[in-house]
Design a protein around this motif. Structure first.
Motif, PDB file in Angstrom:
ATOM      1  N   MET A   1      41.513  39.062  30.612  1.00  0.00           N
ATOM      2  CA  MET A   1      40.375  39.873  31.065  1.00  0.00           C
ATOM      3  C   MET A   1      41.045  40.844  32.091  1.00  0.00           C
ATOM      4  N   LYS A   2      41.475  41.824  31.802  1.00  0.00           N
ATOM      5  CA  LYS A   2      41.920  42.771  32.642  1.00  0.00           C
ATOM      6  C   LYS A   2      40.881  43.377  33.652  1.00  0.00           C
ATOM      7  N   GLY A   3      41.246  43.239  35.167  1.00  0.00           N
ATOM      8  CA  GLY A   3      40.171  43.982  35.814  1.00  0.00           C
ATOM      9  C   GLY A   3      39.259  43.104  36.517  1.00  0.00           C
ATOM     10  N   SER A   4      38.933  41.955  35.738  1.00  0.00           N
ATOM     11  CA  SER A   4      37.871  41.135  36.256  1.00  0.00           C
ATOM     12  C   SER A   4      38.195  40.276  37.235  1.00  0.00           C
ATOM     13  N   ASP A   5      39.373  40.389  37.756  1.00  0.00           N
ATOM     14  CA  ASP A   5      39.508  39.433  38.922  1.00  0.00           C
ATOM     15  C   ASP A   5      39.939  40.340  40.199  1.00  0.00           C
ATOM     16  N   TYR A   6      39.259  41.865  40.067  1.00  0.00           N
ATOM     17  CA  TYR A   6      39.714  42.706  41.480  1.00  0.00           C
ATOM     18  C   TYR A   6      41.071  42.953  41.199  1.00  0.00           C
ATOM     19  N   THR A   7      41.798  42.926  40.214  1.00  0.00           N
ATOM     20  CA  THR A   7      43.314  43.213  40.287  1.00  0.00           C
ATOM     21  C   THR A   7      43.503  44.453  39.492  1.00  0.00           C
ATOM     22  N   VAL A   8      44.146  45.503  39.962  1.00  0.00           N
ATOM     23  CA  VAL A   8      44.484  46.883  39.310  1.00  0.00           C
ATOM     24  C   VAL A   8      45.803  46.995  39.428  1.00  0.00           C
ATOM     25  N   LYS A   9      46.614  46.930  38.320  1.00  0.00           N
ATOM     26  CA  LYS A   9      48.083  47.316  38.243  1.00  0.00           C
ATOM     27  C   LYS A   9      48.736  46.379  39.335  1.00  0.00           C
ATOM     28  N   GLY A  10      48.123  45.055  39.285  1.00  0.00           N
ATOM     29  CA  GLY A  10      49.017  44.137  39.924  1.00  0.00           C
ATOM     30  C   GLY A  10      48.526  43.880  41.216  1.00  0.00           C
ATOM     31  N   TYR A  11      47.851  44.836  41.778  1.00  0.00           N
ATOM     32  CA  TYR A  11      47.372  44.654  43.179  1.00  0.00           C
ATOM     33  C   TYR A  11      46.167  44.152  43.398  1.00  0.00           C
ATOM     34  N   SER A  12      45.945  43.058  44.254  1.00  0.00           N
ATOM     35  CA  SER A  12      44.515  42.493  44.374  1.00  0.00           C
ATOM     36  C   SER A  12      43.630  43.652  45.244  1.00  0.00           C
ATOM     37  N   LEU A  13      42.670  43.940  44.899  1.00  0.00           N
ATOM     38  CA  LEU A  13      41.578  44.683  45.715  1.00  0.00           C
ATOM     39  C   LEU A  13      40.513  44.038  46.363  1.00  0.00           C
ATOM     40  N   LYS A  14      40.684  42.742  46.127  1.00  0.00           N
ATOM     41  CA  LYS A  14      39.652  41.686  46.593  1.00  0.00           C
ATOM     42  C   LYS A  14      39.419  41.679  48.043  1.00  0.00           C
ATOM     43  N   GLU A  15      40.425  42.174  48.844  1.00  0.00           N
ATOM     44  CA  GLU A  15      40.127  42.329  50.310  1.00  0.00           C
ATOM     45  C   GLU A  15      39.404  43.586  50.786  1.00  0.00           C
ATOM     46  N   MET A  16      39.403  44.363  49.879  1.00  0.00           N
ATOM     47  CA  MET A  16      38.799  45.513  50.285  1.00  0.00           C
ATOM     48  C   MET A  16      36.946  45.301  50.082  1.00  0.00           C
ATOM     49  N   ARG A  17      36.759  45.306  51.264  1.00  0.00           N
ATOM     50  CA  ARG A  17      35.220  44.729  51.065  1.00  0.00           C
ATOM     51  C   ARG A  17      34.292  45.844  51.880  1.00  0.00           C
ATOM     52  N   ASN A  18      33.041  46.078  51.594  1.00  0.00           N
ATOM     53  CA  ASN A  18      32.166  46.693  52.083  1.00  0.00           C
ATOM     54  C   ASN A  18      31.868  46.367  53.336  1.00  0.00           C
ATOM     55  N   GLU A  19      32.157  47.072  54.345  1.00  0.00           N
ATOM     56  CA  GLU A  19      32.106  46.630  55.948  1.00  0.00           C
ATOM     57  C   GLU A  19      30.688  46.200  56.281  1.00  0.00           C
ATOM     58  N   ASN A  20      29.636  46.697  55.564  1.00  0.00           N
ATOM     59  CA  ASN A  20      28.410  46.335  55.571  1.00  0.00           C
ATOM     60  C   ASN A  20      27.827  44.946  55.443  1.00  0.00           C
ATOM     61  N   GLU A  21      28.548  44.406  54.427  1.00  0.00           N
ATOM     62  CA  GLU A  21      28.344  42.875  54.179  1.00  0.00           C
ATOM     63  C   GLU A  21      28.469  42.078  55.275  1.00  0.00           C
ATOM     64  N   LYS A  22      29.624  42.138  55.964  1.00  0.00           N
ATOM     65  CA  LYS A  22      29.624  41.490  57.166  1.00  0.00           C
ATOM     66  C   LYS A  22      28.680  41.777  58.315  1.00  0.00           C
ATOM     67  N   SER A  23      28.605  42.800  58.663  1.00  0.00           N
ATOM     68  CA  SER A  23      27.396  43.373  59.515  1.00  0.00           C
ATOM     69  C   SER A  23      26.041  42.947  58.970  1.00  0.00           C
ATOM     70  N   VAL A  24      25.695  43.096  57.976  1.00  0.00           N
ATOM     71  CA  VAL A  24      24.453  42.730  57.562  1.00  0.00           C
ATOM     72  C   VAL A  24      24.203  41.086  57.951  1.00  0.00           C
TER      73      VAL A  24
END
Ligand SMILES: [Zn+2]
Length: 97
Positions: A1-24
Motif C-alpha cells: 500500500m504505497k503512500g499509506s504510511d506517510y512515505t513518498v519516494k522513500g521519505y517519511s513525511l510523518k514528522e510534518m505536522r500541522n503546528e496547530n495540533e500541538k497548540s490546540v
C-alpha cells in the motif's frame, strides 16, 4: 500500500505536522479547566470532537519538523477562540447520550 504510511519516494513525511495540533492540545488542556466550563463532559468522544472542530476551524499550519517555532500571541488567541467555539458546540450537543 504505497503512500499509506506517510512515505513518498522513500521519505517519511510523518514528522510534518500541522503546528496547530500541538497548540490546540496545549491550550485546550488549560481552557477546559476554567470555571466557566465546569460541568463539561471530559470523555474521550467529547475531547476528540472539540479537538477536531477547533482544528477544522483554523487555517492549517504545516511546518517542517526542523523549523524553529516562535510563540505567536496572535496565533494563540486565534486558536483559543477556535477552542472556545468548539467547546460551546460540543457542550450544547455532545455526540453521545
Ligand atoms: Zn462526553
Amino acid at each position: 500500500m504505497k503512500g499509506s504510511d506517510y512515505t513518498v519516494k522513500g521519505y517519511s513525511l510523518k514528522e510534518m505536522r500541522n503546528e496547530n495540533e500541538k497548540s490546540v492540545c496545549r491550550l485546550m488542556d488549560k481552557i477546559i479547566d476554567r470555571e466557566e466550563y465546569s460541568g463539561m463532559c471530559l470523555c474521550g468522544v467529547c475531547m476528540e470532537d472539540i479537538y477536531g472542530l477547533a482544528l477544522n476551524n483554523l487555517p492549517p499550519r504545516y511546518k517542517h519538523s526542523r523549523t524553529i517555532k516562535l510563540k505567536d500571541k496572535k496565533i494563540d488567541m486565534e486558536i483559543e477562540n477556535a477552542i472556545k467555539e468548539a467547546i460551546k458546540i460540543v457542550k450544547r450537543s455532545p455526540n453521545h447520550s
